[in-house]
Design a protein around this motif. Structure first.
Motif, PDB file in Angstrom:
ATOM      1  N   THR A   3       0.835  -1.193   0.000  1.00 59.80           N
ATOM      2  CA  THR A   3       0.000   0.000   0.000  1.00 59.80           C
ATOM      3  C   THR A   3       0.873   1.247   0.000  1.00 59.80           C
ATOM      4  OG1 THR A   3      -0.070   0.259   2.403  1.00 59.80           O
ATOM      5  CG2 THR A   3      -1.759  -1.176   1.419  1.00 59.80           C
TER       6      THR A   3
ATOM      7  N   ASP B 106       2.132   4.541   1.869  1.00 64.25           N
ATOM      8  CA  ASP B 106       2.461   4.687   3.297  1.00 64.25           C
ATOM      9  C   ASP B 106       1.247   5.100   4.118  1.00 64.25           C
ATOM     10  OD1 ASP B 106       5.079   3.924   2.838  1.00 64.25           O
ATOM     11  OD2 ASP B 106       5.844   5.981   2.761  1.00 64.25           O
ATOM     12  N   GLU B 107       0.395   5.962   3.561  1.00 69.95           N
ATOM     13  CA  GLU B 107      -0.771   6.447   4.290  1.00 69.95           C
ATOM     14  C   GLU B 107      -1.784   5.331   4.574  1.00 69.95           C
ATOM     15  OE1 GLU B 107       1.206   9.628   2.033  1.00 69.95           O
ATOM     16  OE2 GLU B 107       0.340   7.726   1.406  1.00 69.95           O
ATOM     17  N   LEU B 108      -1.709   4.263   3.805  1.00 72.19           N
ATOM     18  CA  LEU B 108      -2.636   3.130   3.982  1.00 72.19           C
ATOM     19  C   LEU B 108      -1.975   1.953   4.703  1.00 72.19           C
ATOM     20  CD1 LEU B 108      -4.405   3.171   0.511  1.00 72.19           C
ATOM     21  CD2 LEU B 108      -5.245   4.077   2.676  1.00 72.19           C
TER      22      LEU B 108
END
Length: 99
Positions: free
Chosen positions: A86, A88-90
């Motif tokens: 994913t 990084d935010e996920l």
């Protein structure tokens, strides 16, 4: 994780008449932490929802409660996949492959 693909099976006018109820249903699933993204397809013949943190049985129950499903204006295609990579935010949604 799941990809929920909606395809309208009724004229868009019938879909639009149920839109407020559908949005309330969406909001409840966002609040429950199940849905992480959603939106209309282009061209407008349905929509797509990304869902996480639930098993297939729960997802099937959630889909069955959508006002669009209850009123018979769409069909769902539910695809389960393993989000092993994913952005990084996920990262909280990353999954391991089953052994």
């Amino acid at each position: 994780m799941f990809v929920l693909e909606l395809t309208y099976t009724a004229p868009v006018e019938r879909v639009d008449a149920l839109l407020d109820a559908h949005i309330e249903w969406l909001d409840a699933q966002y609040a429950a932490g199940v849905f992480i993204a959603s939106g209309r397809k282009n061209p407008r013949d349905g929509g797509v929802i990304l869902a996480a943190g639930a098993d297939r049985e729960r997802i099937e129950k959630i889909v069955a409660a959508d006002p669009f499903t209850v009123e018979g204006v769409c069909a769902y295609r539910v695809t389960e996949f393993y989000a092993t990579k994913t952005a990084d935010e996920l990262a909280p949604y990353r999954e391991q492959l089953p052994s």
